[in-house]
Design a protein around this motif. Structure first.
Motif, mmCIF file in Angstrom:
data_model
loop_
_atom_site.group_PDB
_atom_site.id
_atom_site.type_symbol
_atom_site.label_atom_id
_atom_site.label_comp_id
_atom_site.label_asym_id
_atom_site.label_seq_id
_atom_site.Cartn_x
_atom_site.Cartn_y
_atom_site.Cartn_z
ATOM 1 N N GLU A 57 0.840 -1.205 0.000
ATOM 2 C CA GLU A 57 0.000 0.000 0.000
ATOM 3 C C GLU A 57 0.872 1.250 0.000
ATOM 4 N N GLY A 58 0.314 2.332 -0.495
ATOM 5 C CA GLY A 58 1.047 3.588 -0.574
ATOM 6 C C GLY A 58 1.241 4.223 0.794
ATOM 7 N N PRO A 59 2.158 5.200 0.881
ATOM 8 C CA PRO A 59 2.374 5.885 2.144
ATOM 9 C C PRO A 59 1.222 6.839 2.416
ATOM 10 N N PHE A 60 0.949 7.112 3.665
ATOM 11 C CA PHE A 60 -0.023 8.127 4.116
ATOM 12 C C PHE A 60 -1.487 7.722 3.924
ATOM 13 N N THR A 61 -1.827 7.024 2.832
ATOM 14 C CA THR A 61 -3.232 6.656 2.633
ATOM 15 C C THR A 61 -3.591 5.407 3.419
ATOM 16 N N HIS A 62 -2.602 4.653 3.867
ATOM 17 C CA HIS A 62 -2.853 3.357 4.481
ATOM 18 C C HIS A 62 -1.763 3.083 5.512
ATOM 19 N N GLN A 63 -2.116 2.368 6.538
ATOM 20 C CA GLN A 63 -1.173 2.100 7.630
ATOM 21 C C GLN A 63 -0.044 1.148 7.227
ATOM 22 N N ALA A 64 -0.258 0.368 6.163
ATOM 23 C CA ALA A 64 0.663 -0.741 5.847
ATOM 24 C C ALA A 64 2.127 -0.311 5.780
ATOM 25 N N SER A 65 2.374 0.835 5.131
ATOM 26 C CA SER A 65 3.755 1.282 4.973
ATOM 27 C C SER A 65 4.371 1.656 6.325
ATOM 28 N N ASP A 66 3.607 2.323 7.175
ATOM 29 C CA ASP A 66 4.110 2.676 8.512
ATOM 30 C C ASP A 66 4.466 1.416 9.303
ATOM 31 N N THR A 67 3.543 0.451 9.281
ATOM 32 C CA THR A 67 3.763 -0.767 10.059
ATOM 33 C C THR A 67 4.960 -1.533 9.518
ATOM 34 N N ALA A 68 5.060 -1.588 8.183
ATOM 35 C CA ALA A 68 6.187 -2.293 7.559
ATOM 36 C C ALA A 68 7.497 -1.611 7.929
ATOM 37 N N TYR A 69 7.485 -0.274 7.925
ATOM 38 C CA TYR A 69 8.687 0.487 8.281
ATOM 39 C C TYR A 69 9.099 0.177 9.720
ATOM 40 N N ARG A 70 8.121 0.190 10.622
ATOM 41 C CA ARG A 70 8.420 -0.053 12.031
ATOM 42 C C ARG A 70 8.889 -1.485 12.258
ATOM 43 N N PHE A 71 8.266 -2.407 11.555
ATOM 44 C CA PHE A 71 8.690 -3.814 11.660
ATOM 45 C C PHE A 71 10.133 -3.964 11.196
ATOM 46 N N THR A 72 10.428 -3.376 10.027
ATOM 47 C CA THR A 72 11.766 -3.494 9.450
ATOM 48 C C THR A 72 12.812 -2.878 10.371
ATOM 49 N N LYS A 73 12.490 -1.694 10.910
ATOM 50 C CA LYS A 73 13.403 -0.992 11.810
ATOM 51 C C LYS A 73 13.660 -1.836 13.067
ATOM 52 N N ALA A 74 12.585 -2.362 13.645
ATOM 53 C CA ALA A 74 12.724 -3.177 14.856
ATOM 54 C C ALA A 74 13.541 -4.433 14.570
ATOM 55 N N ALA A 75 13.328 -5.018 13.415
ATOM 56 C CA ALA A 75 14.040 -6.255 13.066
ATOM 57 C C ALA A 75 15.540 -6.000 12.944
ATOM 58 N N VAL A 76 15.921 -4.999 12.156
ATOM 59 C CA VAL A 76 17.360 -4.758 11.949
ATOM 60 C C VAL A 76 18.019 -4.253 13.250
ATOM 61 N N GLU A 77 17.283 -3.462 14.027
ATOM 62 C CA GLU A 77 17.864 -2.986 15.292
ATOM 63 C C GLU A 77 17.930 -4.104 16.329
ATOM 64 N N GLY A 78 17.110 -5.133 16.134
ATOM 65 C CA GLY A 78 17.124 -6.279 17.049
ATOM 66 C C GLY A 78 18.095 -7.364 16.615
ATOM 67 N N GLY A 79 18.920 -7.055 15.630
ATOM 68 C CA GLY A 79 19.958 -8.012 15.225
ATOM 69 C C GLY A 79 19.548 -8.956 14.118
ATOM 70 N N HIS A 80 18.355 -8.775 13.570
ATOM 71 C CA HIS A 80 17.933 -9.598 12.433
ATOM 72 C C HIS A 80 18.354 -8.924 11.130
ATOM 73 N N GLN A 81 18.176 -9.659 10.041
ATOM 74 C CA GLN A 81 18.520 -9.081 8.742
ATOM 75 C C GLN A 81 17.262 -8.886 7.903
ATOM 76 N N VAL A 82 17.198 -7.771 7.223
ATOM 77 C CA VAL A 82 16.160 -7.541 6.205
ATOM 78 C C VAL A 82 16.913 -7.122 4.943
ATOM 79 N N PRO A 83 17.273 -8.076 4.104
ATOM 80 C CA PRO A 83 18.097 -7.736 2.947
ATOM 81 C C PRO A 83 17.367 -6.896 1.899
ATOM 82 N N ARG A 84 16.052 -7.054 1.827
ATOM 83 C CA ARG A 84 15.307 -6.327 0.789
ATOM 84 C C ARG A 84 13.872 -6.049 1.235
ATOM 85 N N VAL A 85 13.362 -4.897 0.828
ATOM 86 C CA VAL A 85 11.934 -4.608 0.958
ATOM 87 C C VAL A 85 11.410 -4.455 -0.470
ATOM 88 N N PHE A 86 10.355 -5.182 -0.792
ATOM 89 C CA PHE A 86 9.793 -5.136 -2.145
ATOM 90 C C PHE A 86 8.469 -4.381 -2.107
#
Lengths: 143, 119
Positions: B9-38
């Protein structure tokens, strides 16, 4: 400082089970069309795939679609391509992938449809069977 | 663990991008890897550098780019979905690149879990 970004991953010889969950009616939004494009690309990678239709997604494969009055492209014939991919995979021993096309029974029946209403051959599964199948997947992509 | 992330989903019109961003940030800061976001469907709009949210709101396009630069994340916009929506190289934000759907399949193959954020 910026971290280095890898743009290629080594996936040589990796095969996984993909499920594509189609939940939306075909023309009210773009989800069905773009999800179909997603399924087609996975065939090129020779991955195992389950193409599932649930909720209003069952309308995507209903026979006799005519979109002329709506001025939109009728992409339902492309599901026939998916059926052909599946048949090729079933019959050709050199193609190492298994494809299944499944419909959830409740979604179908609640909309007054039967398997005869679909333009392609499908397996009709109860929701518990579909849940088990979903649990057995490596990658579930839903739209 | 290695996560593949998909944003539908696009930014601002839908929560999906915010949640995905927060998930990705938490994952990499927690020592996991996120090699790509599609980015697929309207998700391709996350890479539009012409996006100008109001100054007192979060700027998701910029946030994605900064997160990617800091943690080496490959931000991929699907070309077919992008063309339909007028998303081209000329308006592509920093940190993003445009490529094919094959990159999504590859992501599924290369990671332990694929997490989809959408409607």
């Amino acid at each position: 400082m910026n971290a280095e970004i890898a743009t290629e991953f080594d996936t040589e010889g990796v095969q996984k089970n993909f499920m594509f969950v189609n939940r939306k009616a075909p023309y009210g939004s773009i989800y069905a069309l773009e999800a179909l494009e997603m399924v087609l690309i996975s065939a090129a990678f020779e991955q195992n795939a389950v193409i599932a239709f649930i909720d209003d997604g069952v309308y995507q494969i209903v026979k006799g679609q005519d979109t002329k009055a709506a001025g939109m492209k009728n992409f339902s014939p492309t599901f026939g391509v998916i059926e052909m991919e599946k048949e090729d995979a079933d019959e050709d021993p050199d193609i190492d992938m298994v494809w299944r096309i499944v419909v959830e029974r409740d979604s179908m029946e609640q909309r007054g449809l039967t398997a005869e209403d679909f333009s392609i051959a499908v397996e009709v599964l109860d929701s518990a069977e579909l849940a088990d199948l979903m649990n057995a997947q490596d990658v579930v992509l839903s739209a | 663990m290695k996560f593949g992330v998909m944003v539908n989903e696009g930014p601002f019109t839908h929560q999906a991008s915010d949640t995905a961003y927060r998930f990705t940030k938490a994952a990499v800061e927690g020592g996991h890897q996120v090699p790509r976001v599609f980015f697929y469907f309207d998700g391709v709009n996350n890479g539009n550098k012409l996006s100008e949210p109001q100054a007192d709101d979060r700027n998701l396009v910029k946030l994605w780019g900064e997160l990617a630069a800091a943690h080496g994340i490959d931000l991929v916009i699907c070309v077919a979905a992008a063309l339909r929506r007028g998303m081209k190289d000329e308006i592509l934000a920093e940190g993003f690149r445009i490529s094919g759907l094959g990159q999504l399949v590859e992501l599924g193959l290369a990671t332990d879990r694929t997490v989809v954020f959408g409607d």
